[in-house]
Scaffold this motif. Structure first.
Motif, mmCIF file in Angstrom:
data_model
loop_
_atom_site.group_PDB
_atom_site.id
_atom_site.type_symbol
_atom_site.label_atom_id
_atom_site.label_comp_id
_atom_site.label_asym_id
_atom_site.label_seq_id
_atom_site.Cartn_x
_atom_site.Cartn_y
_atom_site.Cartn_z
ATOM 1 N N LEU A 14 1.010 -1.097 -0.170
ATOM 2 C CA LEU A 14 -0.088 0.015 0.097
ATOM 3 C C LEU A 14 0.801 1.325 0.066
ATOM 4 O O LEU A 14 0.670 2.241 -0.759
ATOM 5 N N ASN A 15 1.912 1.169 0.662
ATOM 6 C CA ASN A 15 2.965 2.304 0.772
ATOM 7 C C ASN A 15 3.613 2.582 -0.700
ATOM 8 O O ASN A 15 3.886 3.506 -1.066
ATOM 9 N N HIS A 16 3.958 1.343 -1.218
ATOM 10 C CA HIS A 16 4.194 1.713 -2.562
ATOM 11 C C HIS A 16 3.339 2.343 -3.589
ATOM 12 O O HIS A 16 3.697 2.992 -4.320
ATOM 13 N N ILE A 17 2.103 1.941 -3.392
ATOM 14 C CA ILE A 17 1.123 2.810 -4.340
ATOM 15 C C ILE A 17 1.154 4.088 -3.884
ATOM 16 O O ILE A 17 1.116 5.003 -4.885
ATOM 17 N N LYS A 18 1.072 4.469 -2.647
ATOM 18 C CA LYS A 18 1.063 5.827 -2.034
ATOM 19 C C LYS A 18 2.087 6.274 -2.818
ATOM 20 O O LYS A 18 2.093 7.764 -3.218
ATOM 21 N N ASP A 19 3.410 5.966 -2.642
ATOM 22 C CA ASP A 19 4.586 6.762 -2.837
ATOM 23 C C ASP A 19 4.941 6.730 -4.485
ATOM 24 O O ASP A 19 5.343 7.768 -4.917
ATOM 25 N N GLN A 20 4.509 5.777 -5.193
ATOM 26 C CA GLN A 20 5.020 5.555 -6.467
ATOM 27 C C GLN A 20 3.835 5.663 -7.585
ATOM 28 O O GLN A 20 4.043 6.115 -8.407
ATOM 29 N N LEU A 21 2.737 5.466 -7.133
ATOM 30 C CA LEU A 21 1.363 5.184 -8.225
ATOM 31 C C LEU A 21 0.431 6.038 -8.196
ATOM 32 O O LEU A 21 -0.069 6.745 -9.133
ATOM 33 N N ASP A 22 -0.083 6.332 -6.726
ATOM 34 C CA ASP A 22 -1.389 7.027 -6.673
ATOM 35 C C ASP A 22 -1.275 7.614 -5.054
ATOM 36 O O ASP A 22 -1.649 6.952 -4.336
ATOM 37 N N GLY A 23 -0.797 8.922 -5.206
ATOM 38 C CA GLY A 23 -0.628 9.699 -3.819
ATOM 39 C C GLY A 23 -2.108 9.806 -3.214
ATOM 40 O O GLY A 23 -2.198 10.495 -1.996
ATOM 41 N N SER A 24 -3.147 9.840 -3.943
ATOM 42 C CA SER A 24 -4.543 10.011 -3.368
ATOM 43 C C SER A 24 -4.959 8.921 -2.244
ATOM 44 O O SER A 24 -6.039 9.179 -1.864
ATOM 45 N N LEU A 25 -4.426 7.873 -2.407
ATOM 46 C CA LEU A 25 -4.579 6.735 -1.699
ATOM 47 C C LEU A 25 -4.806 7.018 -0.239
ATOM 48 O O LEU A 25 -3.626 7.222 0.161
ATOM 49 N N ALA A 26 -5.927 6.764 0.522
ATOM 50 C CA ALA A 26 -5.897 7.286 1.980
ATOM 51 C C ALA A 26 -6.224 5.967 2.843
ATOM 52 O O ALA A 26 -6.751 5.020 2.545
ATOM 53 N N PHE A 27 -4.966 5.625 3.728
ATOM 54 C CA PHE A 27 -5.150 4.715 4.751
ATOM 55 C C PHE A 27 -4.264 4.800 5.982
ATOM 56 O O PHE A 27 -3.454 5.954 6.047
ATOM 57 N N ARG A 28 -4.545 4.110 6.799
ATOM 58 C CA ARG A 28 -4.119 4.559 8.429
ATOM 59 C C ARG A 28 -2.753 3.563 8.588
ATOM 60 O O ARG A 28 -3.062 2.484 8.365
ATOM 61 N N TRP A 29 -1.585 4.045 9.101
ATOM 62 C CA TRP A 29 -0.701 3.295 9.646
ATOM 63 C C TRP A 29 0.330 4.007 10.455
ATOM 64 O O TRP A 29 0.297 5.325 10.358
ATOM 65 N N SER A 30 1.019 3.540 10.956
ATOM 66 C CA SER A 30 2.037 4.196 12.057
ATOM 67 C C SER A 30 3.304 3.283 12.490
ATOM 68 O O SER A 30 4.301 3.665 11.875
ATOM 69 N N CYS A 31 3.096 2.293 13.199
ATOM 70 C CA CYS A 31 4.286 1.694 13.801
ATOM 71 C C CYS A 31 4.939 0.878 13.167
ATOM 72 O O CYS A 31 6.119 0.284 13.251
#
Lengths: 118, 246
Positions: B39-56
């Motif tokens: 999911l982070n790969h999608i957010k960083d490389q493919l589509d920055g509009s994807l929303a999801f929660r994560w932290s640790c």
């Protein structure tokens, strides 16, 4: 939800729980002997007179009363939960509870009558 | 084996007025990647509009819970490789309102959690001069229930939570139980007033899925059944001694 009225569910839950114990541990013994082993002739079956004498013993009557009535309430609670959740009839909770526990109550009265008159 | 995998990710943006849908992304399939890394790969490389929660990223914060192929899952500790060759379907947690894409609204859960008073409640003016001593046995009594990280996977797994939005739910009841079992606590009566209502423990039909999906091996189903026994004893006590309640 604020601090409100505590549910009266404990009474039916404890009957359900007791019934669950009896259904799991005692009922299978009866099913095994009277449903399978006696009819199949694998174990010598008692005669009708012997069984009747056993049922007429006060301890046997107390035992059968406990076994049957708790099983009725166990079944009633399960059927109510199934109807509410699986059939999604939560809006009919009062009617369903009345029918299920009422049925168990009728079963209890019938059991008492049967055990008193047998 | 292919070195990529398809992630089918639930998309929903209320501002668009659009319908919820799934969008497919091809992400690298690496042996050490978790679903969250995909999911982070999608957010960083493919589509920055994807929303999801994560932290640790280590199964402690409890914020990255999602439905992965229909099962409530902590995405930070579930290998993408487990789903090879894919595709993998990632959706927001069931039984919660969706804010955007994979982000759910936890307000209702947090309100329920607060109502069961999940902290040490004292009824006296006890002011310890030193640490409150607790034996290993007293700690053991509640320890497993204290491991809950509020990830709410149990709410997504619980069919009753889906049927009755008022159900207090597995995690909140397990945490209430955790404090009831704590030797320092005196708040059981307050909690019973909330949790022993119909929408509390009595709504539970012991499906047990909460305990199956819990990533911290808490057993909320056991907590609820033990709580039922406590509530039943109290019910009979108040029935037999109506004036005993103060």
């Amino acid at each position: 939800m604020s601090a409100g009225k505590r549910s009266n569910e404990p009474i039916v839950w404890i009957l359900f729980g007791m019934g669950g114990f009896l259904v799991a541990f005692f009922l299978p013994v009866h099913v095994l002997f009277y449903g399978l082993l006696f009819p199949a002739g694998m174990v010598h079956a008692p005669s009708y007179q012997q069984t009747l004498a056993l049922v007429r013993h006060p301890l046997a009557r107390v035992y059968l009363f406990a076994l049957l009535t708790f099983c009725f309430f166990h079944a009633a609670h399960r059927m109510r939960s199934t109807m509410l959740d699986v059939l999604n009839l939560r809006h009919l909770n009062t009617v369903i509870a009345f029918l299920c526990y009422g049925g168990a109550l009728v079963g209890t009265v019938f059991t008492v009558w049967l055990l008193m008159t047998v | 084996m292919s070195d990529t995998i398809i992630l089918e990710v639930a998309r929903f943006n209320p501002e668009d007025g659009g319908e919820p849908s799934y969008q497919s992304f091809e992400v690298p399939l690496r042996p050490d990647w978790m679903v969250l890394d995909g999911l982070n790969h999608i957010k960083d490389q493919l589509d920055g509009s994807l929303a999801f929660r994560w932290s640790c990223r280590m199964g402690i914060c409890g914020s990255c819970g999602m439905m992965v192929n229909g099962v409530p899952t902590l995405t930070c500790e579930t290998l993408l490789m487990n789903y090879a060759p894919g595709p993998v379907r990632v959706a927001p947690l069931d039984h919660f309102p969706v804010v955007k894409d994979l982000v759910v609204d936890l307000d209702d859960f947090l309100a329920k959690l607060q109502k069961v008073r999940p902290w040490v409640v004292r009824k006296d003016d006890f002011k310890p001069a030193r640490e409150f001593m607790q034996s290993p046995a007293q700690l053991e009594a509640f320890h497993q229930f204290s491991l809950c990280i509020n990830c709410t996977l149990c709410y997504a797994a619980c069919p009753v939570s889906g049927l009755d939005p008022d159900f207090i739910g597995p995690a909140a009841i397990a945490l209430a139980h955790r404090y009831n079992l704590d030797s320092r606590d005196q708040g059981i009566e307050d909690r019973l007033d909330i949790v022993s209502q119909h929408e509390g423990i009595w709504d539970c039909t012991v499906v047990g899925e909460c305990s199956v999906v819990c990533p911290k091996h808490v057993d909320p189903s056991l907590a609820i059944q033990q709580f039922k026994l406590t509530a039943t004893k109290e019910w009979f006590k108040s029935f037999l001694l109506p004036r005993g309640k103060h």
